[in-house]
Design a protein around this motif. Structure first.
Motif, PDB file in Angstrom:
ATOM      1  N   ILE A  49       0.719  -1.234  -0.154  1.00  0.00           N
ATOM      2  CA  ILE A  49       0.007  -0.166  -0.106  1.00  0.00           C
ATOM      3  C   ILE A  49       1.209   1.253   0.027  1.00  0.00           C
ATOM      4  O   ILE A  49       0.616   2.238  -0.629  1.00  0.00           O
ATOM      5  N   LEU A  50       2.101   1.120   0.669  1.00  0.00           N
ATOM      6  CA  LEU A  50       2.807   2.197   0.816  1.00  0.00           C
ATOM      7  C   LEU A  50       3.332   2.455  -0.741  1.00  0.00           C
ATOM      8  O   LEU A  50       3.645   3.828  -1.302  1.00  0.00           O
ATOM      9  N   LEU A  51       3.796   1.364  -1.231  1.00  0.00           N
ATOM     10  CA  LEU A  51       4.335   1.588  -2.651  1.00  0.00           C
ATOM     11  C   LEU A  51       3.352   2.010  -3.664  1.00  0.00           C
ATOM     12  O   LEU A  51       3.694   3.084  -4.513  1.00  0.00           O
ATOM     13  N   ALA A  52       2.120   1.630  -3.381  1.00  0.00           N
ATOM     14  CA  ALA A  52       0.979   2.174  -4.197  1.00  0.00           C
ATOM     15  C   ALA A  52       1.050   3.813  -4.152  1.00  0.00           C
ATOM     16  O   ALA A  52       0.519   4.361  -5.175  1.00  0.00           O
ATOM     17  N   SER A  53       1.064   4.196  -3.104  1.00  0.00           N
ATOM     18  CA  SER A  53       1.068   5.697  -2.654  1.00  0.00           C
ATOM     19  C   SER A  53       2.129   6.417  -3.217  1.00  0.00           C
ATOM     20  O   SER A  53       1.930   7.533  -3.753  1.00  0.00           O
ATOM     21  N   VAL A  54       3.258   5.738  -3.519  1.00  0.00           N
ATOM     22  CA  VAL A  54       4.460   6.380  -4.128  1.00  0.00           C
ATOM     23  C   VAL A  54       4.015   6.624  -5.599  1.00  0.00           C
ATOM     24  O   VAL A  54       4.219   7.529  -6.151  1.00  0.00           O
ATOM     25  N   PHE A  55       3.607   5.470  -6.164  1.00  0.00           N
ATOM     26  CA  PHE A  55       3.128   5.486  -7.633  1.00  0.00           C
ATOM     27  C   PHE A  55       1.939   6.495  -7.642  1.00  0.00           C
ATOM     28  O   PHE A  55       1.966   7.294  -8.860  1.00  0.00           O
ATOM     29  N   ASP A  56       1.182   6.658  -6.785  1.00  0.00           N
ATOM     30  CA  ASP A  56       0.311   7.919  -7.047  1.00  0.00           C
ATOM     31  C   ASP A  56       0.383   9.105  -6.797  1.00  0.00           C
ATOM     32  O   ASP A  56       0.168  10.127  -7.486  1.00  0.00           O
ATOM     33  N   ILE A  57       1.778   9.317  -6.200  1.00  0.00           N
ATOM     34  CA  ILE A  57       2.236  10.526  -6.209  1.00  0.00           C
ATOM     35  C   ILE A  57       3.058  10.820  -7.429  1.00  0.00           C
ATOM     36  O   ILE A  57       2.893  11.968  -8.067  1.00  0.00           O
ATOM     37  N   ALA A 144      -5.323   8.007   4.753  1.00  0.00           N
ATOM     38  CA  ALA A 144      -6.007   7.165   5.599  1.00  0.00           C
ATOM     39  C   ALA A 144      -5.353   5.640   5.324  1.00  0.00           C
ATOM     40  O   ALA A 144      -5.421   4.970   6.404  1.00  0.00           O
ATOM     41  N   ALA A 145      -5.004   5.428   4.270  1.00  0.00           N
ATOM     42  CA  ALA A 145      -4.643   3.989   3.865  1.00  0.00           C
ATOM     43  C   ALA A 145      -3.280   3.605   4.371  1.00  0.00           C
ATOM     44  O   ALA A 145      -3.095   2.737   5.105  1.00  0.00           O
ATOM     45  N   THR A 146      -2.284   4.839   4.377  1.00  0.00           N
ATOM     46  CA  THR A 146      -0.993   4.802   4.827  1.00  0.00           C
ATOM     47  C   THR A 146      -1.145   4.634   6.297  1.00  0.00           C
ATOM     48  O   THR A 146      -0.192   3.834   6.954  1.00  0.00           O
ATOM     49  N   VAL A 147      -2.032   4.988   7.011  1.00  0.00           N
ATOM     50  CA  VAL A 147      -2.069   5.002   8.627  1.00  0.00           C
ATOM     51  C   VAL A 147      -2.393   3.818   8.799  1.00  0.00           C
ATOM     52  O   VAL A 147      -1.711   2.990   9.724  1.00  0.00           O
ATOM     53  N   VAL A 148      -3.325   2.915   8.276  1.00  0.00           N
ATOM     54  CA  VAL A 148      -3.699   1.641   8.505  1.00  0.00           C
ATOM     55  C   VAL A 148      -2.276   0.782   8.109  1.00  0.00           C
ATOM     56  O   VAL A 148      -1.963  -0.272   8.743  1.00  0.00           O
ATOM     57  N   ALA A 149      -1.676   0.957   6.963  1.00  0.00           N
ATOM     58  CA  ALA A 149      -0.614   0.052   6.461  1.00  0.00           C
ATOM     59  C   ALA A 149       0.597   0.141   7.279  1.00  0.00           C
ATOM     60  O   ALA A 149       1.115  -0.754   7.718  1.00  0.00           O
ATOM     61  N   THR A 150       0.759   1.460   7.831  1.00  0.00           N
ATOM     62  CA  THR A 150       2.035   1.552   8.612  1.00  0.00           C
ATOM     63  C   THR A 150       1.527   0.958  10.119  1.00  0.00           C
ATOM     64  O   THR A 150       2.505   0.429  10.809  1.00  0.00           O
ATOM     65  N   PHE A 151       0.433   1.006  10.543  1.00  0.00           N
ATOM     66  CA  PHE A 151      -0.048   0.627  11.767  1.00  0.00           C
ATOM     67  C   PHE A 151       0.458  -1.091  11.890  1.00  0.00           C
ATOM     68  O   PHE A 151       0.959  -1.808  12.505  1.00  0.00           O
ATOM     69  N   VAL A 152      -0.332  -1.668  10.914  1.00  0.00           N
ATOM     70  CA  VAL A 152       0.123  -3.150  10.479  1.00  0.00           C
ATOM     71  C   VAL A 152       1.635  -3.477  10.416  1.00  0.00           C
ATOM     72  O   VAL A 152       1.956  -4.510  11.124  1.00  0.00           O
TER      73      VAL A 152
END
Length: 297
Positions: A49-57, A144-152
């Protein structure tokens, strides 16, 4: 011998390919996260999910740099965001612990997903009418997604690689090692992040942040410190930074730094004379024209 003329090659529609390829990378890692969640590889699912956010940026930056923005790219990006930052984190929360809660668990995950879809729809409409500039209205769905991803990822890292040198890390690991505690956090996290996404709370955007008041050398020193913290304990400090941003909007509203945004115009009915398939550029043009007419004496 005559002078040679260097002609700039016409790349035509090729400028639209690279941003959409990057958007496809966003989609790939979102789907990859779902697959990893299915197999119980929760750390890999969170990192995806974090990598997906990088591509989204990257896709937005590349589209603007190459002047390759298009209506197709905007719609494609939103659809990919819904999977990568809506479905994937909701599925990750469900597989990580909320599946033990029965009906309550999957309903909470659905609330997160539905609020993410509403957040994206509101952002698309605000962009179409020229109101998506400056601060964000509501928590952006990638954050919001990165909060979940980093917590897990942080929870899994504590279980598999406890840091024996730091007493506080050991205590946090013992605290999060209990399934009931993790489930309780997820029960509060899913609806809270969902409500923040659809709220009218203003969140600062990088476009509205001004770093001119900070001298370049000091800003560089701060960035080096941030990178150092992330390198020392990426899962823990990554979760801390994402959580602080999620809390920054309500905090600034409570102390009076920011006011609630108005989004009443997103449900403005379409005129009978207007086409439902009216393009975004036409809508932005109408908004700018109306604003200019309003400013005239």
């Amino acid at each position: 011998m005559g002078s040679k003329r260097f002609m700039t090659p016409k790349i035509g529609g090729a400028v639209y390919i690279l941003p959409n390829l990057l958007t496809t990378g966003n989609l790939f890692f979102g789907f990859f996260s779902v697959v990893k969640s299915l197999h119980g590889n929760f750390w890999e699912a969170g990192i995806a999910i974090l990598l997906a956010s990088v591509f989204d940026i990257l896709d937005g930056r590349v589209a603007r740099l190459t002047n390759g923005t298009s209506e197709f790219g905007v719609q494609y990006d939103s659809l990919c965001d819904l999977l990568s930052f809506g479905l994937a984190p909701a599925f990750l929360m469900y597989q990580f612990g909320l599946n033990s809660m029965g009906r309550v668990g999957w309903i909470l995950c659905f609330v997160f997903l539905a609020c993410g879809a509403l957040r994206l729809a509101r952002f698309n409409v605000q962009s179409a009418i020229g109101k998506a500039h400056g601060d964000f209205t509501g928590l952006p769905i990638p954050m919001a997604a990165t909060v979940v991803a980093t917590f897990v990822a942080f929870s899994v890292d504590l279980q598999s690689n406890p840091d024996e040198d730091l007493w506080i890390i050991q205590k946090i690991a013992e605290f999060l090692d209990k399934d009931q505690i993790r489930n309780f956090i997820l029960i509060g996290m899913a609806p809270t992040l969902g409500l923040l996404m659809v709220s009218n709370v203003a969140y600062r955007s990088h476009k509205s942040m001004h770093f001119s008041i900070v001298k370049p050398f000091r800003l560089l020193a701060i960035l080096v410190m941030v990178v150092g913290l992330l390198a020392a304990k990426p899962e823990m400090f990554g979760f801390l930074f994402c959580l602080l941003y999620a809390l920054s909007g309500p905090f600034e509203w409570i102390i009076g730094w920011k006011k609630l945004e108005n989004d009443d115009d997103i449900f403005t009915p379409i005129d009978d004379n207007d086409s439902v398939m009216e393009t975004r550029s036409d809508l932005v043009g109408k908004s700018l024209e109306a604003r200019n007419n309003k400013d005239k004496p």
